[in-house]
Design a protein around this motif. Structure first.
Motif, mmCIF file in Angstrom:
data_model
loop_
_atom_site.group_PDB
_atom_site.id
_atom_site.type_symbol
_atom_site.label_atom_id
_atom_site.label_comp_id
_atom_site.label_asym_id
_atom_site.label_seq_id
_atom_site.Cartn_x
_atom_site.Cartn_y
_atom_site.Cartn_z
ATOM 1 N N PHE A 19 0.813 -1.228 0.000
ATOM 2 C CA PHE A 19 0.000 0.000 0.000
ATOM 3 C C PHE A 19 0.843 1.274 0.000
ATOM 4 N N SER A 20 2.110 1.194 -0.417
ATOM 5 C CA SER A 20 2.975 2.376 -0.387
ATOM 6 C C SER A 20 2.434 3.528 -1.230
ATOM 7 N N ALA A 21 1.680 3.255 -2.267
ATOM 8 C CA ALA A 21 1.091 4.318 -3.101
ATOM 9 C C ALA A 21 0.048 5.122 -2.329
ATOM 10 N N PHE A 22 -0.411 4.596 -1.196
ATOM 11 C CA PHE A 22 -1.441 5.255 -0.395
ATOM 12 C C PHE A 22 -0.865 5.982 0.820
ATOM 13 N N HIS A 41 2.673 -5.081 10.324
ATOM 14 C CA HIS A 41 1.451 -4.326 10.598
ATOM 15 C C HIS A 41 1.502 -2.926 9.977
ATOM 16 N N ALA A 42 0.311 -2.326 9.865
ATOM 17 C CA ALA A 42 0.156 -0.988 9.302
ATOM 18 C C ALA A 42 -1.094 -0.369 9.890
ATOM 19 N N ILE A 49 -12.098 6.513 9.360
ATOM 20 C CA ILE A 49 -11.935 5.523 10.426
ATOM 21 C C ILE A 49 -10.599 4.803 10.260
ATOM 22 N N SER A 50 -9.722 4.911 11.265
ATOM 23 C CA SER A 50 -8.407 4.254 11.217
ATOM 24 C C SER A 50 -8.480 2.871 11.849
ATOM 25 N N ARG A 51 -7.724 1.966 11.266
ATOM 26 C CA ARG A 51 -7.674 0.593 11.758
ATOM 27 C C ARG A 51 -6.237 0.098 11.694
ATOM 28 N N GLU A 52 -5.848 -0.676 12.708
ATOM 29 C CA GLU A 52 -4.547 -1.324 12.658
ATOM 30 C C GLU A 52 -4.717 -2.661 11.939
ATOM 31 N N ILE A 53 -3.848 -2.909 10.998
ATOM 32 C CA ILE A 53 -3.871 -4.149 10.216
ATOM 33 C C ILE A 53 -2.666 -4.969 10.648
ATOM 34 N N THR A 54 -2.903 -6.215 11.060
ATOM 35 C CA THR A 54 -1.822 -7.099 11.476
ATOM 36 C C THR A 54 -1.933 -8.416 10.716
ATOM 37 N N ARG A 55 -0.948 -9.276 10.931
ATOM 38 C CA ARG A 55 -0.919 -10.563 10.232
ATOM 39 C C ARG A 55 -2.268 -11.278 10.367
ATOM 40 N N PHE A 76 5.852 -4.744 5.921
ATOM 41 C CA PHE A 76 4.399 -4.942 5.779
ATOM 42 C C PHE A 76 4.059 -5.323 4.349
ATOM 43 N N LYS A 77 3.233 -6.373 4.194
ATOM 44 C CA LYS A 77 2.744 -6.751 2.867
ATOM 45 C C LYS A 77 1.558 -7.684 3.000
#
Length: 90
Positions: A19-22, A41-42, A49-55, A76-77
């Motif tokens: 998501f580096s383009a974002f 994670h990211a 609305i923010s969310r933490e994304i993990t494995r 992160f990927k």
């Protein structure tokens, strides 16, 4: 061009992204997006609305969603499937 914004002649696009383009650039998705975090994670936001994304986190975004990446670890990927914006309307 970012592959999350443009579909080829194929109706679906599958790949990996970080998501580096974002990064700190809110952008509206043209198609829908299914995403599975593979590692690290990211912090993403959809609309406001923010969310933490993990494995192992699964994310489903509908066409027209505004997506922003606020932060991410260097490794992160995840895997994604993008589908056309009109796919759900058929």
């Amino acid at each position: 061009m970012n592959q999350l914004f443009s579909l080829t002649k194929e109706p679906f696009l599958v790949g990996e992204t970080n998501f580096s383009a974002f990064l700190n650039r809110p952008q509206r998705l043209q198609g829908g997006l299914l995403f599975l975090c593979l590692q690290s994670h990211a912090v993403l936001s959809t609309e406001l609305i923010s969310r933490e994304i993990t494995r192992s986190t699964k994310v489903t975004l509908l066409p027209g969603t505004i997506l922003t990446l606020h932060e991410a670890t260097p490794d992160f990927k995840g895997r994604f499937v993008v589908f056309p914006g009109n796919y759900l309307m058929k």
